[in-house]
Design an enzyme around this catalytic site. Structure first.
Site, PDB file in Angstrom:
ATOM      1  N   ASP A   1       3.531   7.115  -7.036  1.00 23.26           N
ATOM      2  CA  ASP A   1       4.785   6.807  -6.351  1.00 23.26           C
ATOM      3  C   ASP A   1       6.025   6.975  -7.215  1.00 23.26           C
ATOM      4  OD1 ASP A   1       3.790   6.171  -3.844  1.00 23.26           O
ATOM      5  OD2 ASP A   1       3.113   4.215  -4.555  1.00 23.26           O
TER       6      ASP A   1
ATOM      7  N   HIS B   1      -1.273   0.551 -12.104  1.00 20.18           N
ATOM      8  CA  HIS B   1      -2.171   0.804 -10.972  1.00 20.18           C
ATOM      9  C   HIS B   1      -3.409  -0.055 -11.128  1.00 20.18           C
ATOM     10  CE1 HIS B   1      -4.652   3.008  -8.097  1.00 20.18           C
ATOM     11  NE2 HIS B   1      -3.545   3.533  -7.640  1.00 20.18           N
TER      12      HIS B   1
ATOM     13  N   HIS C   1       0.834  -1.198   0.000  1.00 18.93           N
ATOM     14  CA  HIS C   1       0.000   0.000   0.000  1.00 18.93           C
ATOM     15  C   HIS C   1       0.869   1.249   0.000  1.00 18.93           C
ATOM     16  CE1 HIS C   1      -3.317   2.554   0.517  1.00 18.93           C
ATOM     17  NE2 HIS C   1      -3.727   2.232   1.719  1.00 18.93           N
TER      18      HIS C   1
HETATM   19  N1  ACO Z   1       6.070  -3.383 -14.607  1.00 20.12           N
HETATM   20  C1  ACO Z   1       5.993  -4.334 -15.575  1.00 20.12           C
HETATM   21  N2  ACO Z   1       4.873  -4.994 -15.887  1.00 20.12           N
HETATM   22  C2  ACO Z   1       3.777  -4.691 -15.193  1.00 20.12           C
HETATM   23  C3  ACO Z   1       3.775  -3.715 -14.178  1.00 20.12           C
HETATM   24  C4  ACO Z   1       4.976  -3.051 -13.898  1.00 20.12           C
HETATM   25  N3  ACO Z   1       5.051  -2.105 -12.968  1.00 20.12           N
HETATM   26  N4  ACO Z   1       2.542  -3.613 -13.653  1.00 20.12           N
HETATM   27  C5  ACO Z   1       1.792  -4.490 -14.314  1.00 20.12           C
HETATM   28  N5  ACO Z   1       2.535  -5.149 -15.242  1.00 20.12           N
HETATM   29  C6  ACO Z   1       2.068  -6.135 -16.220  1.00 20.12           C
HETATM   30  C7  ACO Z   1       1.829  -7.480 -15.557  1.00 20.12           C
HETATM   31  O1  ACO Z   1       2.975  -8.284 -15.598  1.00 20.12           O
HETATM   32  C8  ACO Z   1       0.699  -7.991 -16.377  1.00 20.12           C
HETATM   33  O2  ACO Z   1       1.253  -8.448 -17.592  1.00 20.12           O
HETATM   34  P1  ACO Z   1       0.657  -9.774 -18.311  1.00 20.12           P
HETATM   35  O3  ACO Z   1      -0.740  -9.416 -18.696  1.00 20.12           O
HETATM   36  O4  ACO Z   1       1.581 -10.032 -19.450  1.00 20.12           O
HETATM   37  O5  ACO Z   1       0.706 -10.859 -17.248  1.00 20.12           O
HETATM   38  C9  ACO Z   1      -0.134  -6.778 -16.719  1.00 20.12           C
HETATM   39  O6  ACO Z   1       0.805  -5.693 -16.687  1.00 20.12           O
HETATM   40  C10 ACO Z   1      -1.269  -6.521 -15.725  1.00 20.12           C
HETATM   41  O7  ACO Z   1      -0.711  -6.445 -14.436  1.00 20.12           O
HETATM   42  P2  ACO Z   1      -1.466  -6.838 -13.090  1.00 20.12           P
HETATM   43  O8  ACO Z   1      -0.435  -7.267 -12.093  1.00 20.12           O
HETATM   44  O9  ACO Z   1      -2.582  -7.781 -13.404  1.00 20.12           O
HETATM   45  O10 ACO Z   1      -2.110  -5.471 -12.679  1.00 20.12           O
HETATM   46  P3  ACO Z   1      -2.754  -5.148 -11.259  1.00 20.12           P
HETATM   47  O11 ACO Z   1      -3.812  -4.156 -11.503  1.00 20.12           O
HETATM   48  O12 ACO Z   1      -3.123  -6.383 -10.518  1.00 20.12           O
HETATM   49  O13 ACO Z   1      -1.519  -4.506 -10.475  1.00 20.12           O
HETATM   50  C11 ACO Z   1      -0.024  -2.974  -9.526  1.00 20.12           C
HETATM   51  C12 ACO Z   1      -1.374  -3.186 -10.225  1.00 20.12           C
HETATM   52  C13 ACO Z   1       0.114  -3.910  -8.308  1.00 20.12           C
HETATM   53  C14 ACO Z   1       0.070  -1.541  -9.047  1.00 20.12           C
HETATM   54  C15 ACO Z   1       1.097  -3.276 -10.552  1.00 20.12           C
HETATM   55  O14 ACO Z   1       0.951  -2.448 -11.693  1.00 20.12           O
HETATM   56  C16 ACO Z   1       2.496  -3.132  -9.959  1.00 20.12           C
HETATM   57  O15 ACO Z   1       3.005  -4.063  -9.342  1.00 20.12           O
HETATM   58  N6  ACO Z   1       3.131  -1.932 -10.141  1.00 20.12           N
HETATM   59  C17 ACO Z   1       4.441  -1.699  -9.563  1.00 20.12           C
HETATM   60  C18 ACO Z   1       4.314  -1.366  -8.077  1.00 20.12           C
HETATM   61  C19 ACO Z   1       3.758   0.011  -7.825  1.00 20.12           C
HETATM   62  O16 ACO Z   1       4.184   0.992  -8.420  1.00 20.12           O
HETATM   63  N7  ACO Z   1       2.793   0.104  -6.886  1.00 20.12           N
HETATM   64  C20 ACO Z   1       2.203   1.380  -6.496  1.00 20.12           C
HETATM   65  C21 ACO Z   1       0.752   1.459  -6.868  1.00 20.12           C
HETATM   66  S1  ACO Z   1       0.108   3.052  -6.431  1.00 20.12           S
HETATM   67  C22 ACO Z   1      -0.286   2.932  -4.800  1.00 20.12           C
HETATM   68  O17 ACO Z   1      -0.552   1.902  -4.263  1.00 20.12           O
HETATM   69  C23 ACO Z   1      -0.290   4.187  -3.931  1.00 20.12           C
END
Ligand code: ACO
Length: 434
Positions: free
Chosen positions: A367, A311, A272
């Protein structure tokens, strides 16, 4: 089933029994309790939904914050975040979130006066905080000291009284910077600095963080503004994990200090509040612009993630990231540039053009740049979530206030699907171990 189903309804057939049901659709949702009528027979429980993480379940009606993740829109009480960040200040935004509308001049002056007047905490809170280990995580200290406030204000339990609620909301918004700053000073072994009520909310916070022997601490106005904007950007984000924690705990009708303390606990978790720290680590690891292509290849091969991108809700540029990017430039004007910014800018440029990220709708989130700003302020990474918590407090309280006045709300008590054993026969330890 009625002959002609109502237009705003869902007609479902339970193929186990062949029975058909009409379920009302309101606000593009169906009421989960309406599914309860669908059952195999009178002996069996009614149908329920299975939704770990509430991915597709509305837990409340709320008029605090609106998000359209596909379009990259964030509004507090209907006002776009961009306008609030540019033209308002944190305390006015806090008023807006808590009261639902912008203040008149008299209301604003009185609100600022009240908040300023309540910045001090009981001396025993100070002794309590001094009891933590020298290396205590500031977020743990914040969580515990906000929880402890409930023992200093036992009247806070009277949550059905509007004036009483107002009092606790003012106290909490006012005292959060004091507790946050003291948890920072504690880890540094520095004396706690009392609030300076001649200063504005954010300038006073900076004074409590950084003042040493000078008689008055005066922060650069550009830094004050940048931090104030960061507080505005974090002030609410509808039903996120910590807000859900505040609401869930608050639904037991406990006092708001205990509920907000639970929210701080939720925010403490790396999924988070901790992503900005991960961005910093990633940028440091990349080290220089030349290493970016190899890093991007690693991300595309699935070996790692581009932290600060993507996100759950935003499938477009997070509107807060745009504003933060501008704030970062303002801050670096004062503090001198951070070489990591160049890497971040280049990473963003490449990622926004790369098919892998475009196809998956991965854009910078809040972030991506915030950690760089915090580092420029010389905050250690453990403080990042404390800053987030201070900003989020008005949102938590606005949501809590909405919850306790919402007649639809009940004590939060989800269902489960039981997967364990049943009706085993207990053998006493003396027999099992002999
Ligand atoms: N880098 C590379 N690939 C990514 C990223 C990333 N940051 N985020 C998502 N993807 C890819 C996944 O691998 C997936 O690919 P696929 O379809 O080939 O398997 C696709 O994009 C969808 O990703 P999900 O994980 O299903 O997306 P979800 O909505 O569940 O996750 C999350 C969102 C957790 C924020 C994710 O984008 C992530 O891990 N980002 C990096 C961490 C981050 O910056 N978190 C802060 C969020 S803002 C906050 O909480 C205040």
């Amino acid at each position: 089933m009625t002959d002609v189903a109502a237009k705003d309804s869902l007609t479902v057939t339970d193929n186990r029994t062949g029975q058909t049901y009409d379920i009302a659709i309101t606000d593009n949702t169906i009421a989960a309790k309406d599914l309860g009528q669908i059952r195999l027979d009178e002996e069996q429980p009614g149908l329920a939904t299975y939704d770990p993480g509430f991915v597709n379940t509305a837990s409340c009606r709320s008029s605090v914050t609106y998000i359209d993740g596909d379009k990259g829109i964030l509004e507090y009480r209907g006002y776009p975040i961009e306008q609030l960040a540019e033209k308002s200040n944190f305390l006015e935004v806090a008023y807006l979130l808590v009261h639902g509308e912008l203040p008149t001049k008299e209301q604003y002056d009185s609100w600022v006066h009240e908040i300023t007047y309540h910045t001090f905490v009981h001396e025993n809170v100070k002794s309590f905080m001094q009891g933590f280990r020298y290396d205590a995580h500031p977020m743990g200290m914040l969580m515990a000291s906000v929880g402890a406030l409930s023992t200093f204000y036992p009247d806070a339990r009277n949550i059905s009284d509007a004036d009483n609620r107002h009092m606790q909301i003012v106290r909490m918004i006012a005292k959060m910077p004091t507790l946050g700053a003291w948890s920072f000073r504690h880890a540094q072994g520095k004396p706690y600095v009392y609030p300076d009520n001649d200063l504005g909310y954010t300038a006073n916070f900076l004074s409590m963080l950084f003042k040493m022997s000078e008689s008055k601490f005066e922060a650069d106005e550009r830094l004050v503004k940048a931090l104030d904007v960061l507080f505005i950007l974090h002030a609410d984000h509808e039903q996120n994990c910590s807000t859900n924690a505040v609401r869930s705990v608050g639904s037991s009708q406990v006092d708001p200090y205990s509920a907000v303390s639970a929210g701080i606990g939720a925010l403490y978790g790396p999924l988070h509040g901790g992503a900005n720290e991960a961005v910093l680590r990633m940028l440091k690891r990349i080290g220089s612009k030349e290493n970016i292509p190899a890093f991007i290849d690693g991300v595309k091969d699935g070996n790692e993630r581009l932290m600060g991108f993507g996100h759950r809700v935003y499938k477009n540029y997070d509107p807060r990231a745009k504003i933060i990017k501008k704030s970062a430039e303002d801050v670096f004007e004062v503090t001198g540039t951070n070489p990591l910014l160049d890497i971040a800018l280049e990473l963003e440029k490449i990622a926004l053009e790369d098919e892998y990220f475009v196809k998956r709708k991965l854009y910078p989130n809040v972030d991506f740049y915030s950690g760089l700003i915090y580092e420029a302020f010389q905050f250690p990474p453990e403080m990042f979530t404390v800053l987030f918590a201070i900003g989020r407090t008005p949102g938590w309280l606005a949501q809590w206030s909405e919850l306790v006045q919402d007649k639809d709300q009940k004590i939060a008590r989800p269902k489960q699907i039981y997967t364990g054993d049943r009706e085993l026969t207990f053998t006493p330890a003396s027999e099992r171990w002999s």
